[in-house]
Enzyme design. Structure first.
Site, PDB file in Angstrom:
ATOM      1  CD  GLU A  57      -2.904  -0.988   1.955  1.00 44.21           C
ATOM      2  OE1 GLU A  57      -2.459  -0.058   3.123  1.00 44.21           O
ATOM      3  OE2 GLU A  57      -3.939  -1.825   2.303  1.00 44.21           O
ATOM      4  CD  GLU A 150      -3.820  -5.411   2.052  1.00 42.25           C
ATOM      5  OE1 GLU A 150      -2.781  -5.221   2.113  1.00 42.25           O
ATOM      6  OE2 GLU A 150      -4.713  -4.884   2.918  1.00 42.25           O
TER       7      GLU A 150
END
Length: 565
Positions: A57, A150
């Site tokens: 991320e 995810e």
């Protein structure tokens, strides 16, 4: 197994927050690159390594990112699998020496949401991480992008873990508050809140999935119903993604397998290494050849992730109701499924039938026509539109006859146990003689019966404890022990599961966790229709001086039969 290998950059601590934390990434960029290059040399020869990822991320600082891109650029021979003019040029000439590349065989991705993953631009387009309607995973609108790096869900463990990891103040279950819109908000106790509890409801979006089974009475009831939901959620999650395999989705990663502490978020095994039922739901859905029900369209699908065409197969479809009857049974014609494809087989007819029951069980089996070998087995509990699972509360009172066998092998502190469970209910006479449902299920080694090798290793045989009247212990051969549990009802033995314990006693007032952990099961949280038999292999290390015992419990099986070793 394919490994997604990230370096040590994370959006949690690098370049985000107010104020921005650690904006330049690691304090020592030269040391970071030294470690990164050393890691590449350590791992690059592993066949399972799929790709390199700069950060989670987040992307590395500009200078580190540039260096990693340069170090991990692809060798010309690995640029593409497709024949292109550029590739032809590379292959027609002497290529650069591969040994001069740090690793020229794998792609480098600068971050988990960049370069083709999620929306590819670094925006927060992963997730969601909360409870869903199971059918939502099968809808085209659920997730827009090809690869989700995810996605997560719920993950409350069994009640024993709650009691073992929290003080008594943490043993109270959430308060269920119903709003004026009809949605329930779960309000957890402060300890659960501190441990990041993810609720089984999402007010305004998803009705409470535990309440579908009836209001939980206590911690054991809540956690037991949570395992039902865990199983359904994770199986639907993976089956939904698989349903769109190579037509919309290219892949998905589940966040996460476990919590690094006693968290109450999505997980496949808890802080004490006991698997939740979600693990076994995922395990079922992830098999390479798989038969499944699309919960949005109610079409039966067959998934073939293999590189070869799947031929000479058919699907057996069985419906069982709560009265122990089988109101619907069908076997398809012989079918073939191309490699790397999902094929719709037929629409489920039962829910549209005039006399369909509000709650029912569905068993799908994909089998090879030539020898009747079962390639995939998938069991569902379902309700008609607008209904719920509250009728399963009454189903707990059923007493279904079982035959349970055990075979124990001991070497030092290592125990290997093979348990077999058969539902001895009488099958309805109307069921087709062509049914393959009476076949024993394959265990993890692909064999049906206890092997000669296992028999020869047996050093110590456990004796079954007679915990209730109606249990008849018998001996078959020299090594196999069986117990028959008499029952007055016919029907599905629902949501059975094994656990391994020491022989110590424990009460809620003076609680002591008697489980032996970790334990590896070839399967768990399973259900058996009349006539079915399943073999489960169990392995574990027992503490010194302990007397292990394997206990079987189930939704409608409360006798807690134990085999003591």
């Amino acid at each position: 197994m394919q490994v997604w290998q990230e370096f040590w950059i994370t959006g949690d601590v690098d370049g985000r927050g107010i104020p921005v934390s650690n904006p330049d990434g690691p304090l020592d960029h030269a040391l970071f690159l030294l470690c990164a290059r050393d890691t590449v040399k350590l791992l690059r020869n592993h066949a399972s390594l799929a790709l390199w990822v700069g950060g989670n991320e987040q992307v590395p600082p500009v200078d580190i990112n540039r260096a990693l891109k340069d170090d991990l650029k692809l060798h010309p021979m690995f640029v593409s699998n497709q024949t292109t003019k550029k590739q032809g040029k590379y292959l027609s000439q002497d290529s650069a020496d591969p040994s001069k590349y740090l690793d020229g065989t794998r792609v480098y991705i600068q971050g988990s949401m960049w370069d083709g993953f999620a929306d590819g631009k670094g925006n927060f387009t992963d997730g969601p991480y909360e409870i869903q309607y199971p059918e939502s995973f099968f809808k085209n609108s659920f997730y827009k992008y090809g690869f989700n790096p995810e996605v997560g869900n719920v993950g409350v463990p069994v009640a024993a873990t709650i009691r073992a990891t929290m003080p008594p103040e943490g043993w109270s279950i959430p308060i269920f508050r119903k709003g004026i819109d009809g949605y329930i908000k779960e309000v957890p106790n402060p300890i659960w809140d501190y441990h990041k509890y993810i609720p089984y409801s999402k007010p305004g979006k998803v009705h409470d999935q535990i309440e579908l089974y009836g209001h939980p009475k206590d911690l054991d009831d809540f956690c037991g119903k949570a395992q039902l939901v865990n199983y359904v959620q994770y199986k639907a999650l993976l089956e939904g993604w698989t349903s769109f395999m190579w037509t919309k989705f290219t892949g998905v990663l589940i966040w996460k397998t476990q919590n690094p502490w006693s968290g109450l978020r999505g997980q496949f095994y808890d802080h004490l290494q006991d698997q939740t039922a979600g693990f076994y739901g995922c395990r079922c859905a992830a098999e390479p050849i798989h038969v499944q029900l699309n919960l949005a369209s109610y079409y039966i699908e067959v998934v073939n992730t293999m590189s070869d065409e799947l031929k000479d197969v058919a699907v057996e479809i069985q419906i069982w109701d709560l009265d122990g009857a089988s109101p619907y049974y069908s076997v398809t014609e012989k079918i073939a499924i191309p490699p790397k494809k999902v094929k719709q087989i037929m629409e489920m007819e039962y829910p549209k039938m005039k006399n369909a029951k509000p709650v029912y069980f569905l068993l799908l089996k994909l089998f090879r026509v030539s020898d009747k070998e079962v390639l995939s087995r998938n069991f569902y509990w379902l309700h008609l539109p607008g209904k719920d699972y509250k009728l399963l509360e009454e189903y707990r009172q059923k007493t279904v006859p079982l035959e349970i066998g055990s075979n124990v092998s001991v070497s030092g502190s290592t125990y290997k146990v093979r348990m077999s469970v058969q539902n001895k209910s009488k099958k309805p006479a109307a069921e087709s003689a062509a049914s393959v449902s009476t076949m024993e299920l394959h265990d993890g080694n692909g064999s049906h019966n206890i092997s000669q090798e296992a028999n020869s290793e047996v050093q110590k045989i456990g004796l079954w404890s007679k915990i209730c009247r109606g249990a008849v212990v018998s001996r078959s051969g020299d090594n196999l022990r069986t117990v028959e549990v008499n029952g007055t009802d016919s029907g599905v033995a629902f949501f059975l599961h094994f656990s391994v314990h020491t022989s110590e006693s424990s009460t809620q007032e003076n609680y002591r966790d008697t489980r032996i952990l970790p334990v590896h099961y070839s399967d768990n949280y399973f259900s058996l229709v009349p006539g079915e038999k399943m073999t489960v292999d169990i392995s574990f290390e027992a503490p010194e001086g302990s007397k292990p015992m394997v206990i079987l419990r189930g939704w409608n099986y409360h006798l807690n039969h134990a085999v003591t070793m």
